[in-house]
Design a protein around this motif. Structure first.
Motif, mmCIF file in Angstrom:
data_model
loop_
_atom_site.group_PDB
_atom_site.id
_atom_site.type_symbol
_atom_site.label_atom_id
_atom_site.label_comp_id
_atom_site.label_asym_id
_atom_site.label_seq_id
_atom_site.Cartn_x
_atom_site.Cartn_y
_atom_site.Cartn_z
ATOM 1 N N ARG A 1 59.658 37.915 40.072
ATOM 2 C CA ARG A 1 59.183 39.274 40.363
ATOM 3 C C ARG A 1 57.679 39.274 40.635
ATOM 4 N N MET A 2 56.935 38.511 39.842
ATOM 5 C CA MET A 2 55.491 38.426 40.043
ATOM 6 C C MET A 2 55.165 37.786 41.396
ATOM 7 N N VAL A 3 55.945 36.780 41.775
ATOM 8 C CA VAL A 3 55.751 36.119 43.069
ATOM 9 C C VAL A 3 56.012 37.107 44.200
ATOM 10 N N HIS A 4 57.130 37.811 44.123
ATOM 11 C CA HIS A 4 57.488 38.758 45.180
ATOM 12 C C HIS A 4 56.530 39.948 45.238
ATOM 13 N N ALA A 5 55.934 40.307 44.116
ATOM 14 C CA ALA A 5 54.967 41.409 44.085
ATOM 15 C C ALA A 5 53.580 40.963 44.564
ATOM 16 N N GLY A 6 53.402 39.651 44.758
ATOM 17 C CA GLY A 6 52.111 39.144 45.207
ATOM 18 C C GLY A 6 51.111 38.938 44.094
ATOM 19 N N GLU A 7 51.571 38.938 42.855
ATOM 20 C CA GLU A 7 50.669 38.769 41.720
ATOM 21 C C GLU A 7 50.286 37.312 41.489
ATOM 22 N N LEU A 8 51.100 36.382 41.981
ATOM 23 C CA LEU A 8 50.824 34.956 41.846
ATOM 24 C C LEU A 8 50.775 34.337 43.240
ATOM 25 N N GLU A 9 49.709 33.595 43.494
ATOM 26 C CA GLU A 9 49.564 32.917 44.775
ATOM 27 C C GLU A 9 50.530 31.737 44.808
ATOM 28 N N HIS A 10 51.286 31.608 45.885
ATOM 29 C CA HIS A 10 52.354 30.615 45.929
ATOM 30 C C HIS A 10 52.573 30.090 47.339
ATOM 31 N N VAL A 11 53.371 29.025 47.412
ATOM 32 C CA VAL A 11 53.867 28.494 48.670
ATOM 33 C C VAL A 11 55.373 28.353 48.551
ATOM 34 N N ARG A 12 56.030 28.371 49.668
ATOM 35 C CA ARG A 12 57.482 28.206 49.690
ATOM 36 C C ARG A 12 57.767 26.762 50.080
ATOM 37 N N VAL A 13 58.527 26.041 49.270
ATOM 38 C CA VAL A 13 58.895 24.654 49.530
ATOM 39 C C VAL A 13 60.409 24.628 49.653
ATOM 40 N N GLY A 14 60.894 24.587 50.878
ATOM 41 C CA GLY A 14 62.338 24.688 51.085
ATOM 42 C C GLY A 14 62.808 26.045 50.607
ATOM 43 N N LYS A 15 63.703 26.038 49.650
ATOM 44 C CA LYS A 15 64.199 27.294 49.080
ATOM 45 C C LYS A 15 63.525 27.647 47.764
ATOM 46 N N THR A 16 62.596 26.807 47.331
ATOM 47 C CA THR A 16 61.946 27.040 46.046
ATOM 48 C C THR A 16 60.518 27.534 46.240
ATOM 49 N N TYR A 17 59.949 28.036 45.177
ATOM 50 C CA TYR A 17 58.555 28.480 45.180
ATOM 51 C C TYR A 17 57.737 27.533 44.329
ATOM 52 N N ARG A 18 56.532 27.241 44.778
ATOM 53 C CA ARG A 18 55.558 26.501 43.983
ATOM 54 C C ARG A 18 54.342 27.408 43.843
ATOM 55 N N ILE A 19 53.861 27.525 42.638
ATOM 56 C CA ILE A 19 52.786 28.454 42.322
ATOM 57 C C ILE A 19 51.513 27.658 42.067
ATOM 58 N N PHE A 20 50.418 28.120 42.659
ATOM 59 C CA PHE A 20 49.141 27.441 42.483
ATOM 60 C C PHE A 20 48.688 27.570 41.037
ATOM 61 N N ALA A 21 48.283 26.442 40.448
ATOM 62 C CA ALA A 21 47.839 26.421 39.053
ATOM 63 C C ALA A 21 46.606 27.305 38.857
ATOM 64 N N ASP A 22 45.743 27.376 39.857
ATOM 65 C CA ASP A 22 44.562 28.241 39.745
ATOM 66 C C ASP A 22 44.954 29.705 39.612
ATOM 67 N N SER A 23 46.033 30.095 40.270
ATOM 68 C CA SER A 23 46.525 31.464 40.174
ATOM 69 C C SER A 23 47.026 31.761 38.754
ATOM 70 N N VAL A 24 47.687 30.764 38.165
ATOM 71 C CA VAL A 24 48.187 30.912 36.790
ATOM 72 C C VAL A 24 47.011 30.994 35.821
ATOM 73 N N ARG A 25 46.024 30.117 35.997
ATOM 74 C CA ARG A 25 44.840 30.145 35.121
ATOM 75 C C ARG A 25 44.111 31.478 35.231
ATOM 76 N N GLY A 26 44.060 32.014 36.435
ATOM 77 C CA GLY A 26 43.408 33.307 36.648
ATOM 78 C C GLY A 26 44.109 34.428 35.916
ATOM 79 N N ARG A 27 45.430 34.377 35.830
ATOM 80 C CA ARG A 27 46.188 35.404 35.116
ATOM 81 C C ARG A 27 46.078 35.240 33.606
ATOM 82 N N LEU A 28 45.805 34.026 33.127
ATOM 83 C CA LEU A 28 45.704 33.788 31.688
ATOM 84 C C LEU A 28 44.358 34.214 31.119
ATOM 85 N N THR A 29 43.332 34.210 31.942
ATOM 86 C CA THR A 29 42.010 34.613 31.460
ATOM 87 C C THR A 29 41.854 36.113 31.629
ATOM 88 N N PHE A 30 41.281 36.745 30.653
ATOM 89 C CA PHE A 30 41.151 38.204 30.685
ATOM 90 C C PHE A 30 39.778 38.587 31.095
#
Length: 86
Positions: free
Chosen positions: A57-86
């Motif tokens: 849901r977060m990927v589809h809402a654009g909250e996490l920066e990602h790439v599509r690899v075949g049928k799967t999603y890969r999420i950039f670690a920097d995007s995850v780190r950005g969401r973890l820091t307040f």
């Protein structure tokens, strides 16, 4: 969002993604490649301690920066780190 030809990439170059698709000349104009760490949906859900559906849901809402690899999603670690820091 970029589409990658190889499902098993763990590390990619942000500008080099398109090299495998015959767009090397256009991509090279963007500057030097930057390496980025990619995480699977399962890995991100374990980090956030939420279900995989929540991550999708977060990927589809654009909250996490990602790439599509075949049928799967890969999420950039920097995007995850950005969401973890307040």
């Amino acid at each position: 969002m970029y589409f990658l030809p190889n499902r098993h990439w763990k590390s990619i170059t942000a500008y080099g993604i398109l090299y495998g698709m015959g767009m090397a000349q256009q991509v090279s104009e963007l500057g030097p490649p930057v390496h980025a760490e990619l995480l699977s949906v399962s890995e991100v859900s374990a980090i956030f301690r939420v279900s995989k559906m929540t991550i999708y849901r977060m990927v589809h809402a654009g909250e996490l920066e990602h790439v599509r690899v075949g049928k799967t999603y890969r999420i950039f670690a920097d995007s995850v780190r950005g969401r973890l820091t307040f």
